[in-house]
Design a protein around this motif. Sequence first.
Motif, mmCIF file in Angstrom:
data_model
loop_
_atom_site.group_PDB
_atom_site.id
_atom_site.type_symbol
_atom_site.label_atom_id
_atom_site.label_comp_id
_atom_site.label_asym_id
_atom_site.label_seq_id
_atom_site.Cartn_x
_atom_site.Cartn_y
_atom_site.Cartn_z
ATOM 1 N N VAL A 45 17.692 -9.380 -6.112
ATOM 2 C CA VAL A 45 16.292 -9.214 -5.719
ATOM 3 C C VAL A 45 15.555 -8.557 -6.876
ATOM 4 C CG1 VAL A 45 14.668 -8.121 -4.133
ATOM 5 C CG2 VAL A 45 16.831 -9.028 -3.260
ATOM 6 N N ASP A 46 14.510 -9.202 -7.342
ATOM 7 C CA ASP A 46 13.653 -8.675 -8.400
ATOM 8 C C ASP A 46 12.349 -8.248 -7.738
ATOM 9 O OD1 ASP A 46 12.478 -7.996 -10.784
ATOM 10 O OD2 ASP A 46 12.264 -10.052 -11.508
ATOM 11 N N ASN A 47 12.186 -6.938 -7.550
ATOM 12 C CA ASN A 47 11.031 -6.409 -6.840
ATOM 13 C C ASN A 47 9.926 -6.062 -7.833
ATOM 14 O OD1 ASN A 47 9.184 -5.123 -5.230
ATOM 15 N ND2 ASN A 47 10.689 -3.890 -4.141
ATOM 16 N N ASP B 293 0.780 -1.228 0.000
ATOM 17 C CA ASP B 293 0.000 0.000 0.000
ATOM 18 C C ASP B 293 0.816 1.285 0.000
ATOM 19 O OD1 ASP B 293 0.958 -0.128 2.538
ATOM 20 O OD2 ASP B 293 -0.981 -0.087 3.537
ATOM 21 N N SER B 294 2.156 1.167 -0.137
ATOM 22 C CA SER B 294 2.978 2.378 -0.160
ATOM 23 C C SER B 294 4.352 2.085 -0.746
ATOM 24 C CB SER B 294 3.142 2.934 1.251
ATOM 25 O OG SER B 294 3.929 2.052 2.031
ATOM 26 N N PHE B 295 5.039 3.187 -1.152
ATOM 27 C CA PHE B 295 6.423 3.040 -1.614
ATOM 28 C C PHE B 295 7.293 2.544 -0.471
ATOM 29 C CE2 PHE B 295 5.125 6.091 -4.942
ATOM 30 C CZ PHE B 295 5.615 5.417 -6.049
ATOM 31 N N TYR B 296 7.011 3.004 0.731
ATOM 32 C CA TYR B 296 7.785 2.570 1.894
ATOM 33 C C TYR B 296 7.721 1.054 2.068
ATOM 34 C CZ TYR B 296 9.281 1.745 6.650
ATOM 35 O OH TYR B 296 9.929 1.250 7.748
ATOM 36 N N ALA B 297 6.513 0.497 1.985
ATOM 37 C CA ALA B 297 6.353 -0.950 2.149
ATOM 38 C C ALA B 297 7.081 -1.709 1.045
ATOM 39 C CB ALA B 297 4.872 -1.320 2.165
ATOM 40 N N LYS B 298 7.037 -1.180 -0.174
ATOM 41 C CA LYS B 298 7.739 -1.824 -1.292
ATOM 42 C C LYS B 298 9.247 -1.822 -1.052
ATOM 43 C CE LYS B 298 8.348 -1.705 -6.282
ATOM 44 N NZ LYS B 298 7.832 -1.222 -7.560
#
Length: 59
Positions: A49-51, A28-33
């Motif tokens: 790591v492939d996000n 739900d946010s850039f922070y969580a990603k």
Amino acid sequence: MQRNSSIDDLDIQVDVAGNKVTLRGTVDSFYAKDEAEQIAWNAPGVWTVDNELVIEYDN
């Protein structure tokens, strides 16, 4: 990711192939990603790591 309260890991799928981790799902946010990616990088033996997480905002 289960130990990090800032991330709802129910919508995150983690796939591991050798030394590569792929993250899929929604957050739900850039922070969580970014936090999910950092947690994956901190796992022992991870080289890549492939996000692929998608950010879905609540309206």
